[in-house]
Enzyme design. Structure first.
Site, PDB file in Angstrom:
ATOM      1  N   GLU A 128       0.835  -1.214   0.000  1.00 43.77           N
ATOM      2  CA  GLU A 128       0.000   0.000   0.000  1.00 43.77           C
ATOM      3  C   GLU A 128       0.864   1.257   0.000  1.00 43.77           C
ATOM      4  O   GLU A 128       0.527   2.258  -0.635  1.00 43.77           O
ATOM      5  CB  GLU A 128      -0.917   0.003   1.232  1.00 43.77           C
ATOM      6  CG  GLU A 128      -2.115  -0.913   1.035  1.00 43.77           C
ATOM      7  CD  GLU A 128      -2.830  -1.231   2.337  1.00 43.77           C
ATOM      8  OE1 GLU A 128      -2.529  -0.609   3.374  1.00 43.77           O
ATOM      9  OE2 GLU A 128      -3.688  -2.134   2.306  1.00 43.77           O
ATOM     10  N   SER A 214      18.803  -8.399  -9.533  1.00 42.91           N
ATOM     11  CA  SER A 214      17.573  -8.428 -10.349  1.00 42.91           C
ATOM     12  C   SER A 214      17.619  -9.388 -11.532  1.00 42.91           C
ATOM     13  O   SER A 214      16.626 -10.041 -11.822  1.00 42.91           O
ATOM     14  CB  SER A 214      17.253  -7.037 -10.878  1.00 42.91           C
ATOM     15  OG  SER A 214      16.755  -6.243  -9.848  1.00 42.91           O
ATOM     16  N   HIS A 344       2.462  -9.968  -9.660  1.00 44.05           N
ATOM     17  CA  HIS A 344       3.912 -10.215  -9.683  1.00 44.05           C
ATOM     18  C   HIS A 344       4.649  -9.161  -8.855  1.00 44.05           C
ATOM     19  O   HIS A 344       5.517  -9.475  -8.046  1.00 44.05           O
ATOM     20  CB  HIS A 344       4.413 -10.205 -11.134  1.00 44.05           C
ATOM     21  CG  HIS A 344       5.910 -10.168 -11.226  1.00 44.05           C
ATOM     22  ND1 HIS A 344       6.702 -11.244 -10.914  1.00 44.05           N
ATOM     23  CD2 HIS A 344       6.757  -9.145 -11.555  1.00 44.05           C
ATOM     24  CE1 HIS A 344       7.980 -10.909 -11.061  1.00 44.05           C
ATOM     25  NE2 HIS A 344       8.031  -9.644 -11.437  1.00 44.05           N
ATOM     26  N   SER A 345       4.285  -7.901  -9.079  1.00 43.80           N
ATOM     27  CA  SER A 345       4.915  -6.791  -8.348  1.00 43.80           C
ATOM     28  C   SER A 345       3.961  -5.609  -8.445  1.00 43.80           C
ATOM     29  O   SER A 345       2.876  -5.715  -9.045  1.00 43.80           O
ATOM     30  CB  SER A 345       6.260  -6.419  -8.976  1.00 43.80           C
ATOM     31  OG  SER A 345       6.035  -5.774 -10.226  1.00 43.80           O
TER      32      SER A 345
HETATM   33  C1  LIG Z   1      17.425 -12.080 -17.182  1.00 47.91           C
HETATM   34  C2  LIG Z   1      16.091 -11.491 -16.867  1.00 47.91           C
HETATM   35  N1  LIG Z   1      15.089 -11.596 -17.761  1.00 47.91           N
HETATM   36  C3  LIG Z   1      13.887 -11.061 -17.490  1.00 47.91           C
HETATM   37  C4  LIG Z   1      13.676 -10.387 -16.310  1.00 47.91           C
HETATM   38  C5  LIG Z   1      12.315  -9.777 -16.017  1.00 47.91           C
HETATM   39  N2  LIG Z   1      11.652 -10.541 -14.969  1.00 47.91           N
HETATM   40  C6  LIG Z   1      11.686 -10.146 -13.689  1.00 47.91           C
HETATM   41  S1  LIG Z   1      10.891 -11.186 -12.687  1.00 47.91           S
HETATM   42  C7  LIG Z   1      10.436 -12.183 -13.957  1.00 47.91           C
HETATM   43  C8  LIG Z   1       9.619 -13.432 -13.698  1.00 47.91           C
HETATM   44  C9  LIG Z   1      10.337 -14.471 -12.924  1.00 47.91           C
HETATM   45  O1  LIG Z   1       9.469 -15.490 -12.555  1.00 47.91           O
HETATM   46  P1  LIG Z   1       9.847 -16.629 -11.547  1.00 47.91           P
HETATM   47  O2  LIG Z   1      11.297 -16.967 -11.666  1.00 47.91           O
HETATM   48  O3  LIG Z   1       8.892 -17.726 -11.714  1.00 47.91           O
HETATM   49  O4  LIG Z   1       9.696 -15.966 -10.101  1.00 47.91           O
HETATM   50  P2  LIG Z   1       8.403 -15.330  -9.426  1.00 47.91           P
HETATM   51  O5  LIG Z   1       8.396 -13.874  -9.811  1.00 47.91           O
HETATM   52  O6  LIG Z   1       7.219 -16.062  -9.919  1.00 47.91           O
HETATM   53  O7  LIG Z   1       8.602 -15.466  -7.969  1.00 47.91           O
HETATM   54  C10 LIG Z   1      10.916 -11.698 -15.159  1.00 47.91           C
HETATM   55  C11 LIG Z   1      10.676 -12.332 -16.452  1.00 47.91           C
HETATM   56  C12 LIG Z   1      14.767 -10.284 -15.417  1.00 47.91           C
HETATM   57  N3  LIG Z   1      14.662  -9.674 -14.247  1.00 47.91           N
HETATM   58  N4  LIG Z   1      15.953 -10.850 -15.713  1.00 47.91           N
END
Ligand SMILES: Cc1ncc(C[n+]2csc(CCOP(=O)(O)OP(=O)(O)O)c2C)c(N)n1
Length: 454
Positions: A128, A214, A344-345
């Site tokens: 929030e 990240s 997701h965020s």
């Molecule tokens: C190399 C890379 N590619 C793409 C991203 C963008 N990205 C951030 S989080 C995410 C999803 C990751 O999903 P998962 O590993 O299943 O973890 P969750 O968020 O579900 O906990 C993506 C594609 C990134 N941070 N780094």
């Protein structure tokens, strides 16, 4: 072990026959013959086809040891049964098999549950606070609390943790305070990262938690490398745990990490949080095989799939994995099945790609908090009154901490150029000087009073 194979049985019989023949020879000839036989016995991988085992022949190529067949058959994801999901409790918090109930004392169980509740309040309030524009970004952990607390409670504080970004419960359980975590999210002068990272990129040397990166998958080969270093320490009694998501498992680095962990025999637990989504990509589009767990046996990793909504099951799984990996210097892969309940965020709106009904299905009966609470209630350790009191205290802690964090100044702007080099190189010194002059000339454009000064 080699004697179990078809090829070795043949060799063993031949050895017995030769040994009987040698018995009657002179001692010199006997010595030479025995040496040759032993050499031959040890040379298991010299010829592709070696022996008869029942009807089929066992091939012994350097790259594979398997029976020959004359019927052509392709293998795919339907050739094997799905890897089963280990659990200890049912959805009502009842133990399914008493032998599987972990031996955890009352204080530990209550601390586990309290940390889960603290985490969910922290998620709610910080989420929030981003919506109100007080912090720039946040990621919630709803639905995955059982994975965090179940695993953290099974580790030793000296084990090293590499996390992705959705494991803040592990930080909390290992003793990082809400204040330290909130300071990081606010990027104030008490954030050890000095405001240089996005919120939720925590790290704590004191708690053996490596700072979060990240780019997906970064932590995976790093974790294996750290485990390899531990293995080289005489009498090592530490392991590494590496958390990652089902999406991160599609990164090339994940494969490199699994393979290095197996071939270098590293004491590492690779723990996948399979929460069904990678942002908007559902697992049905992420892979075609049997999840992440099926990759384990294929690569030579000791593998277990566990119900990630069952905190006790995760605890047992990680405890057993830890014992195994430290005793044997062999990696373990755990796939913890769960559901990402939140977006997701704060940059995501999951209503664009999933239905409310789908979310409700997982929050109704599969809440890790609810199951664990019911378990504690059955044991007589928790009731509605303690729930109410702790819930208030946990919430108040976050609100108070947030208000304090907000009042603290931001780091001195000069920090952004510090800490990379032991001695600042001339080009950075030049930039610093230019920035100083610029700020003197246009102070009205910069909120310098909100930052610490020299
Ligand atoms: C190399 C890379 N590619 C793409 C991203 C963008 N990205 C951030 S989080 C995410 C999803 C990751 O999903 P998962 O590993 O299943 O973890 P969750 O968020 O579900 O906990 C993506 C594609 C990134 N941070 N780094």
């Amino acid at each position: 072990m080699a004697l179990k194979t078809g090829a070795s049985f043949v060799k063993l019989n031949a050895f017995r026959r030769a040994a009987r023949a040698i018995d009657v020879k002179s001692s010199d000839v006997r010595k030479r013959s025995i040496t040759n036989i032993v050499k031959w016995l040890l040379s298991t991988r010299t010829r592709p086809e070696t022996a008869q085992n029942g009807g089929g022949k066992i091939a012994e190529f350097p790259g594979a040891r398997a029976p020959y067949v004359s019927e052509m058959k392709f293998f795919n994801e339907t050739s094997y049964e799905p890897i089963p999901i280990y659990r200890v409790m049912d959805n009502n918090g009842q133990i399914i098999d008493k032998n599987e109930e972990p031996n955890l004392d009352k204080a530990t169980l209550i601390n586990m549950y309290k940390t889960m509740v603290q985490l969910s309040h922290m998620d709610k309030i910080l989420y929030e606070s981003q919506r109100q524009g007080r912090i720039s970004f946040y990621m919630t952990n709803y639905g995955e609390e059982g994975i965090h607390i179940g695993s953290a409670s099974a580790l030793s504080p000296k084990d090293l943790v590499f996390s992705q970004y959705r494991e803040v419960g592990v930080f909390l359980y290992r003793g990082m305070t809400v204040t330290e975590l909130v300071n990081q999210c606010y990027g104030n002068c008490e954030d050890p990262g000095k405001g240089r990272q996005m919120p939720v990129h925590y790290g704590s040397k004191h708690h053996n938690m490596v700072t979060i990166s990240s780019p997906l998958g970064t932590q995976m080969p790093q974790a294996v490398g750290a485990a390899y270093a531990y293995k080289r320490v005489p009498n090592n009694d530490r392991c590494v745990i590496c958390y990652f998501g089902d999406g991160a498992a599609s990164e090339g680095d994940a494969h490199a990490a699994f393979n290095f962990a197996a071939t270098l025999d590293c004491p590492v637990i690779m723990l996948c949080r399979n929460n069904g989504y990678a942002i908007s990509t559902p697992t049905s589009e992420q892979y075609r095989g049997d999840g992440i767990a099926s990759r384990g046996p294929a690569l030579g990793l000791h593998t277990l799939r566990v119900d990630g909504t069952d905190t006790l099951a995760v605890h047992n799984a990680v405890k057993r994995a830890r014992d195994f990996t430290v005793a044997n210097n062999k990696p373990v892969l755990i796939e913890a099945m769960a559901y990402r309940v939140g977006h997701h965020s704060t940059s995501d709106d999951s209503s664009a790609y999933r239905s409310v009904e789908e979310i409700q299905k997982w929050t109704k009966d599969e809440s890790p908090l609810q199951k664990f609470k019911l378990y504690l209630e059955h044991k007589g350790y928790w009731d509605a009154e303690t729930e109410k009191a702790w819930s208030k205290e946990a919430r108040d802690t976050v609100v108070r901490t947030m208000q304090e964090a907000e009042k603290k100044k931001k780091p001195n702007w000069k920090e952004m150029l510090e800490d990379v080099y032991y001695e600042m190189p001339p080009r950075l010194q030049k930039q610093m000087k230019q920035m100083e002059e610029h700020l003197k000339k246009y102070p009205e454009h910069y909120p310098l009073n909100q930052h610490e000064s020299d």
